[in-house]
Design an enzyme around this catalytic site. Structure first.
Site, short mmCIF file in Angstrom:
data_model
loop_
_atom_site.label_atom_id
_atom_site.label_comp_id
_atom_site.label_asym_id
_atom_site.label_seq_id
_atom_site.Cartn_x
_atom_site.Cartn_y
_atom_site.Cartn_z
N LYS A 1 -5.07 -10.27 -6.61
CA LYS A 1 -6.36 -10.41 -5.93
C LYS A 1 -7.31 -9.30 -6.35
O LYS A 1 -6.86 -8.19 -6.69
CB LYS A 1 -6.18 -10.44 -4.41
CG LYS A 1 -5.86 -9.11 -3.77
CD LYS A 1 -6.23 -9.08 -2.29
CE LYS A 1 -6.27 -7.62 -1.82
NZ LYS A 1 -7.00 -7.38 -0.61
N LYS B 1 -10.18 -3.14 -4.36
CA LYS B 1 -10.71 -1.81 -4.70
C LYS B 1 -9.66 -0.96 -5.36
O LYS B 1 -9.90 -0.27 -6.33
CB LYS B 1 -11.15 -1.08 -3.43
CG LYS B 1 -12.41 -1.59 -2.83
CD LYS B 1 -12.72 -0.81 -1.56
CE LYS B 1 -11.78 -1.15 -0.43
NZ LYS B 1 -12.24 -1.95 0.64
N LYS C 1 0.82 -1.21 0.00
CA LYS C 1 0.00 0.00 0.00
C LYS C 1 0.86 1.26 0.00
O LYS C 1 0.50 2.25 -0.63
CB LYS C 1 -0.97 0.00 1.19
CG LYS C 1 -2.03 -1.07 1.05
CD LYS C 1 -3.25 -0.81 1.91
CE LYS C 1 -4.32 -1.84 1.55
NZ LYS C 1 -5.57 -1.66 2.28
N1 AQP Z 1 -9.79 -10.59 -3.22
C1 AQP Z 1 -10.15 -11.01 -2.02
N2 AQP Z 1 -10.42 -12.31 -1.79
C2 AQP Z 1 -10.78 -12.74 -0.56
N3 AQP Z 1 -10.93 -11.92 0.50
C3 AQP Z 1 -10.68 -10.61 0.33
N4 AQP Z 1 -10.73 -9.55 1.16
C4 AQP Z 1 -10.38 -8.42 0.47
N5 AQP Z 1 -10.10 -8.74 -0.80
C5 AQP Z 1 -10.28 -10.08 -0.93
C6 AQP Z 1 -11.13 -9.62 2.56
O1 AQP Z 1 -12.19 -8.71 2.78
C7 AQP Z 1 -12.17 -8.30 4.15
C8 AQP Z 1 -12.36 -6.81 4.26
O2 AQP Z 1 -11.30 -6.18 3.61
P1 AQP Z 1 -10.80 -4.74 4.00
O3 AQP Z 1 -11.89 -3.93 4.51
O4 AQP Z 1 -9.55 -4.85 4.79
O5 AQP Z 1 -10.49 -4.25 2.62
P2 AQP Z 1 -9.20 -4.45 1.87
O6 AQP Z 1 -8.43 -5.67 2.21
O7 AQP Z 1 -8.53 -3.17 2.02
O8 AQP Z 1 -9.93 -4.68 0.51
P3 AQP Z 1 -9.31 -4.35 -0.81
O9 AQP Z 1 -10.33 -4.37 -1.85
O10 AQP Z 1 -8.14 -5.23 -0.97
O11 AQP Z 1 -8.91 -2.84 -0.60
P4 AQP Z 1 -7.59 -2.16 -0.97
O12 AQP Z 1 -7.43 -2.34 -2.45
O13 AQP Z 1 -7.81 -0.74 -0.55
O14 AQP Z 1 -6.52 -2.87 -0.20
C9 AQP Z 1 -10.83 -8.76 4.72
O15 AQP Z 1 -11.06 -9.89 5.54
C10 AQP Z 1 -10.04 -9.16 3.51
O16 AQP Z 1 -9.14 -10.22 3.79
#
Ligand code: AQP
Length: 332
Positions: free
Chosen positions: A195, A198, A112
């Site tokens: 993966k 967002k 990140k």
């Molecule tokens: N691709 C994925 N497959 C399985 N699980 C996933 N999670 C996120 N992406 C996947 C799980 O969703 C939960 C909430 O996630 P978060 O709120 O921590 O969001 P994040 O991980 O920040 O989601 P993103 O989309 O990956 O956001 P960015 O791109 O901003 O980092 C968690 O339990 C996570 O494991």
């Protein structure tokens, strides 16, 4: 009954399919037989810049989606992280027990921060996993249902729980990650090497749960597959098809083996069309339920208010034990 705890960020209006299959679906299942606490983690969201009005709105939309997905406030405690100040308070204590070196090894921070650049990377983004440690330990959680990308953070939480327990006195339950192999990592529909996310996915690779179902159906139909035509499961050679099979299996309840037999003699197009239909059939009622909660903000706020009260009762007890063990003078 296990104590279960997890959270999701309100960083975009809509959850994506990875969030749902990797985490939220397990939250719904686990609320039945366990003592479950789930939260919208707005403190985590501000580790990257947020517009205040949008953050407030996205926090409501996130809570509504959790209810739309099937969380039941009678069966679990649903709350907003900033409504429970003990998270930030225990977070500070955990900051002071975590080594700079061990925090520096967190791979999510490396990913990140490289996206944010040196100027845009906040200290909050660096200490994010340490706040997450506090989130989990405050509730004495046994199990933390998350996707694979969060495994390292839960491992660090275990280390810190053990460190506190041995340095002071047994205080914290040492939690375990609850990660289902089949849905732990839902991949981007356009680039199955990464993966679904967002921030990293292209719009065509990301299935947002609140998009028009027709838009998502089209994304499934134009998902990147592989050369060849036979529908079979092979993560190395056929990552795109394997991802679609895992999503199908999660939504239909059929095993991957059953699906491979079902698609014998058919081409990739048949899998994509069926998946688009399956997703649409699930997402339409999800959206309708989410909308109902969004149309009644007073009810939503009432649910979140009650949740915060229940959460605080547990969190404040843990925090006062911790303060006492550390040696803070109690106020008179
Ligand atoms: N691709 C994925 N497959 C399985 N699980 C996933 N999670 C996120 N992406 C996947 C799980 O969703 C939960 C909430 O996630 P978060 O709120 O921590 O969001 P994040 O991980 O920040 O989601 P993103 O989309 O990956 O956001 P960015 O791109 O901003 O980092 C968690 O339990 C996570 O494991």
């Amino acid at each position: 009954r296990l104590r279960v705890l997890s959270g999701i960020q309100p960083t975009s209006g809509s959850f994506h399919l990875g969030n749902y299959l990797g985490a939220v679906r397990q939250w719904v299942d686990l609320q039945e037989a366990n003592d479950a606490f789930y939260m919208v983690v707005d403190l985590h969201a501000i580790t990257v810049p947020q517009d205040p009005a949008v953050l407030r709105e996205n926090t409501r939309i996130s809570a509504a989606q959790l209810l739309g997905a099937g969380l039941d406030p009678e069966r679990c405690t649903l709350f907003v992280q900033s409504h429970v100040p003990e998270h930030a308070q225990l977070g500070w204590v955990m900051n002071c027990l975590t080594g700079f070196g061990e925090a520096s090894r967190m791979t999510q921070f490396k990913d990140k921060s490289s996206k944010q650049g040196a100027e845009g990377t906040t200290v909050g983004l660096f200490t994010y996993p340490i706040l997450q440690i506090a989130d989990i330990l405050l509730y004495q959680a046994d199990a933390v249902p998350v996707g694979e990308d969060q495994r390292q953070h839960v491992e660090l939480t275990r280390d810190l729980a053990e460190r506190f327990n041995s340095r002071y006195a047994p205080t914290f339950t040492v939690p375990k990650p609850y990660i289902l192999k089949e849905t732990a990592k839902i991949q981007d529909l356009q680039d199955p090497a990464i993966k679904m996310s967002k921030s990293a996915s292209s719009p065509k690779g990301l299935v947002s749960l609140l998009d028009e179902p027709k838009v998502s159906a089209k994304k499934f139909k134009s998902a990147v597959t592989d050369t060849g035509t036979v529908v079979s499961y092979d993560e190395e050679e056929k990552p795109g098809v394997s991802n679609l099979l895992r999503i199908h299996s999660a939504l239909s309840g059929q095993s991957v083996e059953q699906l491979v037999a079902h698609f014998e003699g058919k081409m990739y197009g048949a899998l994509k069309t069926e998946l688009a239909e399956l997703f649409t059939a699930w997402v339409e009622p999800f959206q309708a339920r989410t909308r109902e909660f969004l149309d009644d903000p007073a009810e939503l706020d009432r649910v979140l208010g009650l949740g915060a009260e229940k959460a605080r009762a547990v969190a404040s007890e843990t925090l006062s034990t911790v303060y006492d063990r550390i040696g803070f003078l109690p106020p008179k």
